[in-house]
Scaffold this motif. Structure first.
Motif, PDB file in Angstrom:
ATOM      1  N   PHE A  75       0.834  -1.197   0.000  1.00  8.12           N
ATOM      2  CA  PHE A  75       0.000   0.000   0.000  1.00  8.12           C
ATOM      3  C   PHE A  75       0.875   1.256   0.000  1.00  8.12           C
ATOM      4  O   PHE A  75       1.850   1.337   0.745  1.00  8.12           O
ATOM      5  N   ARG A  76       0.499   2.222  -0.835  1.00  5.08           N
ATOM      6  CA  ARG A  76       1.104   3.541  -0.742  1.00  5.08           C
ATOM      7  C   ARG A  76       0.521   4.272   0.460  1.00  5.08           C
ATOM      8  O   ARG A  76      -0.607   3.999   0.881  1.00  5.08           O
ATOM      9  N   SER A  77       1.261   5.210   0.994  1.00  5.93           N
ATOM     10  CA  SER A  77       0.722   6.014   2.091  1.00  5.93           C
ATOM     11  C   SER A  77      -0.325   6.974   1.548  1.00  5.93           C
ATOM     12  O   SER A  77      -0.296   7.366   0.367  1.00  5.93           O
ATOM     13  N   LYS A 119      -9.349  -0.454   4.705  1.00  8.02           N
ATOM     14  CA  LYS A 119     -10.243   0.623   5.151  1.00  8.02           C
ATOM     15  C   LYS A 119      -9.450   1.778   5.777  1.00  8.02           C
ATOM     16  O   LYS A 119      -9.797   2.951   5.610  1.00  8.02           O
ATOM     17  N   ASN A 120      -8.394   1.445   6.514  1.00  7.83           N
ATOM     18  CA  ASN A 120      -7.589   2.480   7.147  1.00  7.83           C
ATOM     19  C   ASN A 120      -6.962   3.397   6.104  1.00  7.83           C
ATOM     20  O   ASN A 120      -6.966   4.629   6.246  1.00  7.83           O
ATOM     21  N   GLN A 121      -6.437   2.810   5.031  1.00  8.89           N
ATOM     22  CA  GLN A 121      -5.847   3.611   3.958  1.00  8.89           C
ATOM     23  C   GLN A 121      -6.894   4.501   3.299  1.00  8.89           C
ATOM     24  O   GLN A 121      -6.658   5.690   3.050  1.00  8.89           O
ATOM     25  N   GLU A 130     -20.825   3.417   5.837  1.00  5.69           N
ATOM     26  CA  GLU A 130     -19.875   4.378   6.413  1.00  5.69           C
ATOM     27  C   GLU A 130     -18.744   4.694   5.432  1.00  5.69           C
ATOM     28  O   GLU A 130     -18.420   5.866   5.206  1.00  5.69           O
ATOM     29  N   ILE A 131     -18.140   3.648   4.839  1.00  2.00           N
ATOM     30  CA  ILE A 131     -16.992   3.893   3.952  1.00  2.00           C
ATOM     31  C   ILE A 131     -17.440   4.542   2.646  1.00  2.00           C
ATOM     32  O   ILE A 131     -16.755   5.407   2.099  1.00  2.00           O
ATOM     33  N   LEU A 132     -18.607   4.157   2.132  1.00  2.00           N
ATOM     34  CA  LEU A 132     -19.114   4.787   0.906  1.00  2.00           C
ATOM     35  C   LEU A 132     -19.459   6.259   1.137  1.00  2.00           C
ATOM     36  O   LEU A 132     -19.216   7.112   0.276  1.00  2.00           O
TER      37      LEU A 132
END
Length: 491
Positions: free
Chosen positions: A227-229, A260-262, A291-293
């Motif tokens: 994962f990229r930051s 999800k954190n990213q 929530e994420i959408l």
């Protein structure tokens, strides 16, 4: 050095769908854009040629490269267009082109030295960001020593040498940002069912995919997820907003919401910087919630695509999709309720498919009210996939009828048959299915918005002709002969 990086055309073999593909599916070649940035960082001059958007034929592309005064040519190619890379390299060599020709892309990633034909001087497989830099530096030195460059294939006194593979790049933030300024950006336009069309650029937040879908090559070629930051991702977005005036982005990741954190951090970065952008992406229906959408929409998400693949539960099990129809229905409902345009991908001719399961798929997609449009492609057994192995083995009813990758197409043509579906049956059911899925007023209007009235009318009439013929025809469609043409490695 003056370097040309080329992506051959892939849409010109799609029959009645060619114009639609050119209009809707032209995608900037992200892989060689990263390599172009590597070359520019080392002080080289780079030209990027996307044959599709620049409307090059093989002859015009050869003429352009012969006249360009280049010192090095790089070509990227997937398996279905690898024959075009071969034809380009052979055509150039036959007309006295002296600069080295380098080949890379998914086909070489899978077959490596077996696909390293005499028309190529060098090849790279795996993640080449670092090894390509080593190669360019070595090329300018004498004597040239390539033996230490991982992921490289070359000849030493006519003997093919395949170096050990590259190591996976662990810190993606250290990579150069792709050389987007080299693109003819006005040619990359994304169309929508609900929104105005807009020029866009691709972006990737991750590399790799942890899932094992049978129709995808990533389980073999890219199973390690990195994962990229969030800062690095949004730094790139902000750069293209400020420097290139681009405000729409397509996340090319297989699963945008995998981490999800990213996602939360990326959205917060976009909001904190007050970037006025829109974006879209792909994900799995079981990797989203309200929530994420909602957060994604607040940051600019306007379209999310989900893989349905099949409307038959047993077929989903066979292909290891691991997403339930209930999750799919919930995802489409939530997406539309939040004002995000939902899209999907669907296939026929999958392992285990029959006429009955394809009918189930058509009906499943047709009855999802939130879907305004859907592709409906014929499953192609690409090398490096479990689907390819099963088709060669005759597993789950699959029969590999065409072994020439240059004759692989997802529309209007089938390289396989499966159970009680011949090649022609699959093409017919694809046409009938596209018509049945989209023959409602709101979907017709959506299709016109996305592909244009003239193109929609032409394809619609062809599909309608097929549907009428299928109603009145009582004669079983037989299989056509296998294709002619060159057979590439692994077939």
């Amino acid at each position: 050095m003056k370097i040309a990086l080329v992506c051959p055309s892939w849409t010109d073999d799609l029959g009645i769908f060619t114009k639609i593909a050119k209009r809707r599916n032209s995608q900037p070649p992200l892989g060689i854009l990263y390599l172009a940035a590597v070359a520019e960082k080392l002080g080289h001059s780079v030209a990027l040629i996307d044959a599709d958007v620049e409307d090059h034929t093989l002859e015009s592309l050869i003429a352009h490269l012969l006249d360009g005064g280049y010192d090095l040519l790089g070509i990227t190619a997937t398996s279905p267009i690898f024959h075009k890379a071969v034809a380009l390299a052979q055509g150039l060599k036959g007309r006295g082109f002296k600069p080295p020709i380098v080949i890379g892309g998914e086909h070489i990633n899978i077959f490596k030295s077996a696909a390293f034909f005499p028309c190529f001087d060098y090849a790279f497989y795996g993640e080449s960001d670092l090894s390509f830099a080593e190669f360019l530096q070595t090329l300018e030195r004498e004597p040239r020593q390539f033996s230490g460059i991982r992921g490289m294939i070359f000849r030493d006194n006519e003997q093919v040498v395949e170096n050990p593979p590259t190591e996976r790049i662990k810190n993606l933030d250290e990579l150069c940002l792709p050389a987007m300024h080299l693109l003819r950006r006005d040619r990359y336009i994304m169309t929508f069912a609900k929104f105005k069309s807009r020029v866009y650029l691709p972006i990737m937040a991750t590399r790799g995919c942890p899932f094992k879908c049978a129709f995808c090559s990533e389980p073999l070629t890219n199973p390690y997820v990195r994962f990229r930051s969030a800062k690095n991702i949004v730094d790139e977005i902000e750069k293209w907003v400020n420097e290139l005036n681009i405000t729409h982005f397509f996340f090319m990741d297989s699963n945008l919401t995998l981490n999800k954190n990213q996602v939360q951090k990326v959205c917060q970065e976009i909001l904190d910087r007050k970037l006025k952008i829109t974006f879209e992406g792909w994900t799995r229906a079981n990797l989203v919630n309200r929530e994420i959408l909602t957060l994604l929409k607040s940051a600019g998400l306007i379209r999310m695509s989900y893989g349905i693949e099949s409307g038959d539960p047993e077929v989903l099990k066979i292909i290891r999709k691991e997403v339930s129809h209930e999750d799919m229905l919930n995802a489409f409902a939530m997406t539309e309720e939040l004002g995000i345009e939902p899209a999907c991908s669907v296939m026929l001719g999958l392992p285990g498919d029959t006429r009955r399961s394809v009918e189930r798929t058509i009906e499943f997609v047709r009855k999802i009210p939130q879907i305004l449009y859907s592709n409906f492609s014929i499953a192609n057994p690409y090398p490096g996939t479990q689907l390819y192995d099963w088709a060669r083995e005759g597993k789950h009813g699959l029969r590999l009828e065409i072994r020439d990758f240059s004759d692989y197409r997802r529309y209007d043509h089938s390289p396989i048959s499966v159970n009680d579906l011949s090649q022609k049956d699959l093409v017919r059911m694809q046409r009938v299915g596209l018509l049945r899925i989209h023959l409602t007023p709101k979907r017709i209007w959506a299709a016109i918005r996305m592909v244009g009235f003239a193109e929609m009318l032409a394809v619609g009439l062809r599909l309608l002709g097929t549907a009428v013929a299928s109603v009145f025809s009582q004669k079983r469609i037989t299989q056509p002969p296998t294709s002619k043409g060159p057979v590439f490695p692994g077939q």
